[in-house]
Design an enzyme around this catalytic site. Structure first.
Site, PDB file in Angstrom:
ATOM      1  N   CYS A   1      25.999  -6.613  43.164  1.00  0.00           N
ATOM      2  CA  CYS A   1      24.870  -6.422  43.488  1.00  0.00           C
ATOM      3  C   CYS A   1      25.273  -5.444  45.337  1.00  0.00           C
ATOM      4  CB  CYS A   1      23.655  -7.050  44.264  1.00  0.00           C
ATOM      5  SG  CYS A   1      23.334  -7.569  41.862  1.00  0.00           S
TER       6      CYS A   1
ATOM      7  N   VAL B   1      38.436 -11.833  24.869  1.00  0.00           N
ATOM      8  CA  VAL B   1      37.776 -12.070  23.712  1.00  0.00           C
ATOM      9  C   VAL B   1      37.737 -10.684  22.283  1.00  0.00           C
ATOM     10  CG1 VAL B   1      35.666 -13.366  22.476  1.00  0.00           C
ATOM     11  CG2 VAL B   1      37.292 -14.115  24.600  1.00  0.00           C
TER      12      VAL B   1
HETATM   13  C1  FAD Z   1      26.784  -1.925  42.509  1.00  0.00           C
HETATM   14  C2  FAD Z   1      26.603  -2.850  41.486  1.00  0.00           C
HETATM   15  C3  FAD Z   1      25.411  -2.713  42.309  1.00  0.00           C
HETATM   16  C4  FAD Z   1      23.819  -3.527  41.206  1.00  0.00           C
HETATM   17  N1  FAD Z   1      22.690  -3.877  41.891  1.00  0.00           N
HETATM   18  C5  FAD Z   1      22.223  -4.885  41.609  1.00  0.00           C
HETATM   19  C6  FAD Z   1      20.831  -5.561  41.976  1.00  0.00           C
HETATM   20  O1  FAD Z   1      20.503  -4.927  43.471  1.00  0.00           O
HETATM   21  N2  FAD Z   1      19.658  -6.115  41.208  1.00  0.00           N
HETATM   22  C7  FAD Z   1      19.839  -6.906  40.843  1.00  0.00           C
HETATM   23  O2  FAD Z   1      19.429  -7.543  39.719  1.00  0.00           O
HETATM   24  N3  FAD Z   1      21.234  -6.129  39.530  1.00  0.00           N
HETATM   25  C8  FAD Z   1      21.999  -5.711  40.038  1.00  0.00           C
HETATM   26  N4  FAD Z   1      23.012  -5.010  39.396  1.00  0.00           N
HETATM   27  C9  FAD Z   1      23.477  -5.845  37.888  1.00  0.00           C
HETATM   28  C10 FAD Z   1      24.207  -7.005  38.525  1.00  0.00           C
HETATM   29  O3  FAD Z   1      25.253  -7.342  38.943  1.00  0.00           O
HETATM   30  C11 FAD Z   1      24.045  -7.957  36.350  1.00  0.00           C
HETATM   31  O4  FAD Z   1      23.136  -7.227  35.899  1.00  0.00           O
HETATM   32  C12 FAD Z   1      25.513  -8.452  36.342  1.00  0.00           C
HETATM   33  O5  FAD Z   1      26.576  -8.899  37.157  1.00  0.00           O
HETATM   34  C13 FAD Z   1      24.842  -8.938  34.766  1.00  0.00           C
HETATM   35  O6  FAD Z   1      25.612 -10.598  34.562  1.00  0.00           O
HETATM   36  P1  FAD Z   1      26.340 -10.925  33.359  1.00  0.00           P
HETATM   37  O7  FAD Z   1      27.032 -11.932  33.407  1.00  0.00           O
HETATM   38  O8  FAD Z   1      25.703 -10.571  32.030  1.00  0.00           O
HETATM   39  O9  FAD Z   1      27.950  -9.746  33.402  1.00  0.00           O
HETATM   40  P2  FAD Z   1      28.290  -9.397  34.364  1.00  0.00           P
HETATM   41  O10 FAD Z   1      28.401  -9.099  35.431  1.00  0.00           O
HETATM   42  O11 FAD Z   1      29.228  -8.215  33.441  1.00  0.00           O
HETATM   43  O12 FAD Z   1      30.164 -10.000  33.508  1.00  0.00           O
HETATM   44  C14 FAD Z   1      30.610 -10.025  32.351  1.00  0.00           C
HETATM   45  C15 FAD Z   1      32.045 -11.051  32.241  1.00  0.00           C
HETATM   46  O13 FAD Z   1      32.272 -10.748  31.343  1.00  0.00           O
HETATM   47  C16 FAD Z   1      33.482 -10.505  31.011  1.00  0.00           C
HETATM   48  N5  FAD Z   1      33.708  -9.910  29.916  1.00  0.00           N
HETATM   49  C17 FAD Z   1      33.214  -8.973  29.117  1.00  0.00           C
HETATM   50  N6  FAD Z   1      34.248  -8.708  28.183  1.00  0.00           N
HETATM   51  C18 FAD Z   1      34.767 -10.237  27.797  1.00  0.00           C
HETATM   52  C19 FAD Z   1      35.952 -10.469  26.328  1.00  0.00           C
HETATM   53  N7  FAD Z   1      36.601  -9.439  25.747  1.00  0.00           N
HETATM   54  N8  FAD Z   1      36.635 -11.251  26.497  1.00  0.00           N
HETATM   55  C20 FAD Z   1      36.475 -12.131  27.835  1.00  0.00           C
HETATM   56  N9  FAD Z   1      35.592 -11.087  29.519  1.00  0.00           N
HETATM   57  C21 FAD Z   1      34.531 -10.892  28.670  1.00  0.00           C
HETATM   58  C22 FAD Z   1      33.912  -9.273  32.307  1.00  0.00           C
HETATM   59  O14 FAD Z   1      34.870  -9.146  32.715  1.00  0.00           O
HETATM   60  C23 FAD Z   1      32.147 -10.026  32.956  1.00  0.00           C
HETATM   61  O15 FAD Z   1      33.202 -10.807  34.541  1.00  0.00           O
HETATM   62  C24 FAD Z   1      24.202  -4.466  40.173  1.00  0.00           C
HETATM   63  C25 FAD Z   1      25.269  -4.149  39.493  1.00  0.00           C
HETATM   64  C26 FAD Z   1      26.151  -3.561  40.004  1.00  0.00           C
HETATM   65  C27 FAD Z   1      27.543  -2.983  39.402  1.00  0.00           C
END
Ligand code: FAD
Length: 445
Positions: free
Chosen positions: A44, A82
């Site tokens: 974010c 993975v």
């Molecule tokens: C520019 C930007 C701004 C944002 N602003 C906001 C905001 O203001 N407010 C808000 O609530 N949300 C915001 N978000 C969204 C928020 O960042 C995401 O919802 C959050 O990061 C999701 O977390 P997660 O752990 O589900 O997934 P992710 O953060 O995507 O983490 C998933 C992880 O899994 C790993 N991975 C994926 N596939 C594999 C695999 N096959 N094997 C091994 N590792 C793998 C990836 O490398 C990654 O590190 C923003 C996102 C972006 C890109």
């Protein structure tokens, strides 16, 4: 018995879960696998690293991989991609990227927290240099590397929240910004009448808006020089594609895991998937919507952290439930704050709800107190009972506070009339004697 916990994904959802497991099961063997090299960082904040408001990508890292290893005893692995899970054999397999070696890891309980990836446009010329998406710290570094002084005109494809934040960020850097949007409004999560305020703010800040055009491809000699749409061609030195995300769940093909049509893993309130001992959370999972009363997909950091925490607690033996989202979000766009929660009018219409709307302007603080600012509010509520369905608020100061009060009211299924009973804080520098959301309730109830 010593339990083996494996978590795929080392960011918001994955590491929220890992920390809960470590807190609750002192003998736990926790292995976390991420294909990248950075854990637990705030995506974010990345738009603000790009314009320099936040000095470095280091500032958005909450905990380093080393901290997870040494302080919390987590076997936190990087560069581990993975590629498959076997829920019968209870193993996770993949490739160690730098070594090109395969790995197989057994689990008792598994969490999939692989997030979502930006959709990279598969258009002609997409492989030209100068075309970016924004998701990770390496993406941010690649963007910063490309944004030299010779970049004057930038094009953003997509007017969602990342497109808007980046429009502001790139304008801050002195670039001439253009947004190309497929439909007829920016920020589709707002109704068109509210989005007009966003359009006005964009234009006042020199952002060129192109609506109702579909990007078809890019031209250039090695580096992007033009963006081609179905109606024209636009010169550009840099492109950011912000056209949405898709859940990172392809590696689960063939596992029989139940998914939504768009590929998000279906989870129950305990964050369990359809496979035994396999949980999912965050941007790769479904999000139960309390107002719609059905599974939805609104990938946000706030939800990923909550779902991850609950998954971790349950993996370690708890029985906690995720109560669902109401669809709340807030975005800064130049001088405006854009807040919304619940259903928009168009969502209420699509769902066939019997609704009414009311729009009104209000001051954030006492009208006689210096520095007061105006906000535009729009409420959507059930016609007969006046039960709240949703709100959109756009303005300067104080939008975030009102949208959160409204989100809380939605969670508790309140009516317009109930809003009038809320004991909200008042002193002239902070509010009117009737809060803006109560002013609307007073008019309509
Ligand atoms: C520019 C930007 C701004 C944002 N602003 C906001 C905001 O203001 N407010 C808000 O609530 N949300 C915001 N978000 C969204 C928020 O960042 C995401 O919802 C959050 O990061 C999701 O977390 P997660 O752990 O589900 O997934 P992710 O953060 O995507 O983490 C998933 C992880 O899994 C790993 N991975 C994926 N596939 C594999 C695999 N096959 N094997 C091994 N590792 C793998 C990836 O490398 C990654 O590190 C923003 C996102 C972006 C890109």
């Amino acid at each position: 018995m010593i339990m083996k916990y494996v978590i795929i994904g080392g960011d918001a959802a994955g590491m929220s879960a890992a920390m809960e497991i470590v807190r609750r099961d002192k003998q736990a063997e926790v292995t976390t696998l991420d294909k990248g090299h950075i854990y637990s960082y705030g995506q974010c904040g990345l738009p603000y690293v790009i314009d320099g408001r936040i000095p470095s990508t280091d500032n958005v890292i909450a905990r380093s991989v080393e901290t997870f290893r040494t302080k919390y005893g987590i076997d936190a692995r990087t560069g581990h991609n993975v590629t498959n899970i076997n829920s019968e054999a209870k193993t996770v397999s993949g490739v160690v990227l730098e070594k090109d070696e395969t790995f197989h890891i057994p689990y008792d309980r598994l969490l999939i927290a692989t997030g979502a990836n930006p959709i990279f446009p598969d258009f002609e010329g997409s492989d030209l240099a100068g075309i970016h998406t924004l998701k990770t710290i390496p993406d941010t570094k690649a963007i910063l590397n490309d944004l030299n002084d010779s970049v004057k005109q930038v094009t953003i494809i997509g007017g969602g929240y990342i497109g808007l934040e980046m429009a502001e960020s790139l304008a801050e850097l002195g670039k001439k910004v253009r947004i190309i949007q497929l439909g007829n409004q920016l920020a589709n999560i707002f109704d068109q009448d509210m989005a007009e305020l966003i359009h006005e703010e964009a234009r006042q800040n020199g952002v060129e808006l192109i609506f109702n055009e579909e990007v078809k491809g890019f031209n250039g000699e090695g580096h992007v020089q033009t963006v081609v749409t179905d109606r024209g061609e636009y010169e550009t030195d840099f492109v950011l594609a912000a056209i949405g995300v898709q859940p990172n769940t392809n590696f689960l093909d063939g596992t029989g895991m139940h998914m939504t049509p768009k590929g998000a893993i279906l989870v129950n309130p305990y964050m369990e998937t359809s496979l035994e001992n396999v949980y999912a959370a965050g941007d790769c999972a479904s999000h139960f919507h309390r107002i719609k009363q059905k599974d939805d997909y609104i990938p946000l950091g706030t939800t990923a952290n909550k779902q991850g925490r609950i998954a971790g607690m349950n993996m370690a033996g708890g029985a906690n439930t995720f109560k669902g989202i109401v669809g709340t979000s807030v975005v800064k766009f130049f001088h405006l704050t854009l807040g919304r929660t619940g259903l928009s009018e168009k969502e209420a219409e699509t769902l066939g709800f019997d609704y009414e709307t009311h729009k009104q302007k209000a001051k954030d603080i006492a009208g006689y107190y210096p520095g007061n600012q105006e906000m535009q509010l729009k409420f959507i509520y059930e016609k007969t009972t006046q039960k709240l369905y949703g709100a959109q608020i756009i303005g300067g100061n104080g939008v975030d506070k009102r949208i959160d009060v409204f989100a809380t009211a939605l969670y508790h299924e309140m009516t317009l009339n109930d809003l009038l009973d809320l004991d909200l804080a008042y002193a002239p520098p902070y509010n009117g004697v009737w809060d803006p959301i109560q002013q609307i309730a007073k008019r309509k109830s």
